[in-house]
Design a protein around this motif. Structure first.
Motif, PDB file in Angstrom:
ATOM      1  N   HIS A 159      -9.921  20.603  -1.232  1.00 35.63           N
ATOM      2  CA  HIS A 159     -11.357  20.722  -0.972  1.00 35.63           C
ATOM      3  C   HIS A 159     -12.067  19.379  -1.205  1.00 35.63           C
ATOM      4  CE1 HIS A 159     -15.303  22.521  -0.650  1.00 35.63           C
ATOM      5  NE2 HIS A 159     -15.614  21.971  -1.818  1.00 35.63           N
ATOM      6  N   ALA A 160     -11.736  18.713  -2.296  1.00 37.71           N
ATOM      7  CA  ALA A 160     -12.348  17.424  -2.608  1.00 37.71           C
ATOM      8  C   ALA A 160     -12.002  16.373  -1.564  1.00 37.71           C
ATOM      9  CB  ALA A 160     -11.922  16.959  -3.995  1.00 37.71           C
ATOM     10  N   MET A 161     -10.774  16.409  -1.061  1.00 30.88           N
ATOM     11  CA  MET A 161     -10.370  15.446  -0.038  1.00 30.88           C
ATOM     12  C   MET A 161     -11.111  15.695   1.258  1.00 30.88           C
ATOM     13  SD  MET A 161      -6.281  15.182  -0.769  1.00 30.88           S
ATOM     14  CE  MET A 161      -6.006  14.066   0.607  1.00 30.88           C
TER      15      MET A 161
ATOM     16  N   ASP B 169      -6.188   7.178   0.955  1.00 25.39           N
ATOM     17  CA  ASP B 169      -5.998   6.858   2.367  1.00 25.39           C
ATOM     18  C   ASP B 169      -4.605   7.226   2.866  1.00 25.39           C
ATOM     19  OD1 ASP B 169      -8.554   5.795   2.610  1.00 25.39           O
ATOM     20  OD2 ASP B 169      -7.904   3.828   1.918  1.00 25.39           O
ATOM     21  N   ALA B 170      -3.721   7.587   1.954  1.00 22.15           N
ATOM     22  CA  ALA B 170      -2.349   7.933   2.328  1.00 22.15           C
ATOM     23  C   ALA B 170      -2.268   9.403   2.723  1.00 22.15           C
ATOM     24  CB  ALA B 170      -1.421   7.674   1.142  1.00 22.15           C
ATOM     25  N   ARG B 171      -1.215   9.737   3.421  1.00 18.29           N
ATOM     26  CA  ARG B 171      -0.935  11.148   3.698  1.00 18.29           C
ATOM     27  C   ARG B 171      -0.572  11.814   2.384  1.00 18.29           C
ATOM     28  NH1 ARG B 171       2.179  12.054   9.216  1.00 18.29           N
ATOM     29  NH2 ARG B 171       1.089  10.504  10.460  1.00 18.29           N
ATOM     30  N   VAL B 172      -1.011  13.046   2.220  1.00 16.27           N
ATOM     31  CA  VAL B 172      -0.764  13.767   0.974  1.00 16.27           C
ATOM     32  C   VAL B 172      -0.125  15.107   1.301  1.00 16.27           C
ATOM     33  CG1 VAL B 172      -1.812  14.804  -1.076  1.00 16.27           C
ATOM     34  CG2 VAL B 172      -2.724  12.662  -0.149  1.00 16.27           C
TER      35      VAL B 172
ATOM     36  N   ILE C  48       3.446  12.674  -2.603  1.00 17.34           N
ATOM     37  CA  ILE C  48       3.954  14.038  -2.645  1.00 17.34           C
ATOM     38  C   ILE C  48       3.755  14.568  -4.059  1.00 17.34           C
ATOM     39  CG2 ILE C  48       5.968  15.522  -2.425  1.00 17.34           C
ATOM     40  CD1 ILE C  48       7.109  13.462  -0.445  1.00 17.34           C
ATOM     41  N   SER C  49       3.094  15.710  -4.164  1.00 22.16           N
ATOM     42  CA  SER C  49       2.881  16.344  -5.463  1.00 22.16           C
ATOM     43  C   SER C  49       3.529  17.710  -5.452  1.00 22.16           C
ATOM     44  CB  SER C  49       1.384  16.481  -5.754  1.00 22.16           C
ATOM     45  OG  SER C  49       1.209  17.228  -6.935  1.00 22.16           O
TER      46      SER C  49
ATOM     47  N   SER D 294       0.843  -1.188   0.000  1.00 24.54           N
ATOM     48  CA  SER D 294       0.000   0.000   0.000  1.00 24.54           C
ATOM     49  C   SER D 294       0.881   1.243   0.000  1.00 24.54           C
ATOM     50  CB  SER D 294      -0.943  -0.008   1.195  1.00 24.54           C
ATOM     51  OG  SER D 294      -0.231   0.167   2.388  1.00 24.54           O
ATOM     52  N   VAL D 295       0.293   2.340  -0.407  1.00 24.36           N
ATOM     53  CA  VAL D 295       1.005   3.619  -0.463  1.00 24.36           C
ATOM     54  C   VAL D 295       0.864   4.318   0.885  1.00 24.36           C
ATOM     55  CG1 VAL D 295       1.095   5.861  -1.593  1.00 24.36           C
ATOM     56  CG2 VAL D 295       0.582   3.826  -2.927  1.00 24.36           C
TER      57      VAL D 295
END
Length: 96
Positions: free
Chosen positions: A91-93, A67-70, A6-7, A1-2
């Motif tokens: 906002h979507a999250m 479900d991962a930290r972003v 990071i973006s 799983s992730v």
């Protein structure tokens, strides 16, 4: 799983990227680089222009399932990807 994503100013809404506005000091960069340029140069060759395909590959469409930290990073001076893209994903999250 992730565990973490990071973006660094990556586009999150491929469907609307070409229509959005990014940093453009005094209109100097529009002809050279812009969200439309990013869309035509990177998104279209990778995914085409079919809206349902673009939606499928847009992170914003899957925000509720992340479900991962972003960690999202963007710049107010980015001429390629509008800072608004990160705000839309956040906002979507939160909505989901």
């Amino acid at each position: 799983s992730v565990a973490c994503v990071i973006s660094g100013a990556g586009p999150t809404d491929l469907v609307h990227l070409a229509d959005q506005h990014a940093y453009d000091p005094k209109g100097l960069l529009h002809a050279i680089v812009s969200p439309l340029w990013t869309f035509l140069t990177y998104v279209v060759p990778s995914f085409g222009t079919n809206v349902s395909v673009l939606r499928q590959w847009s992170p914003i469409a899957h925000a509720g399932r992340l479900d991962a930290r972003v960690l999202l990073g963007s710049s107010t001076h980015d001429p390629l990807v509008p800072q608004h893209q990160m705000a839309e994903l956040r906002h979507a999250m939160k909505a989901d």
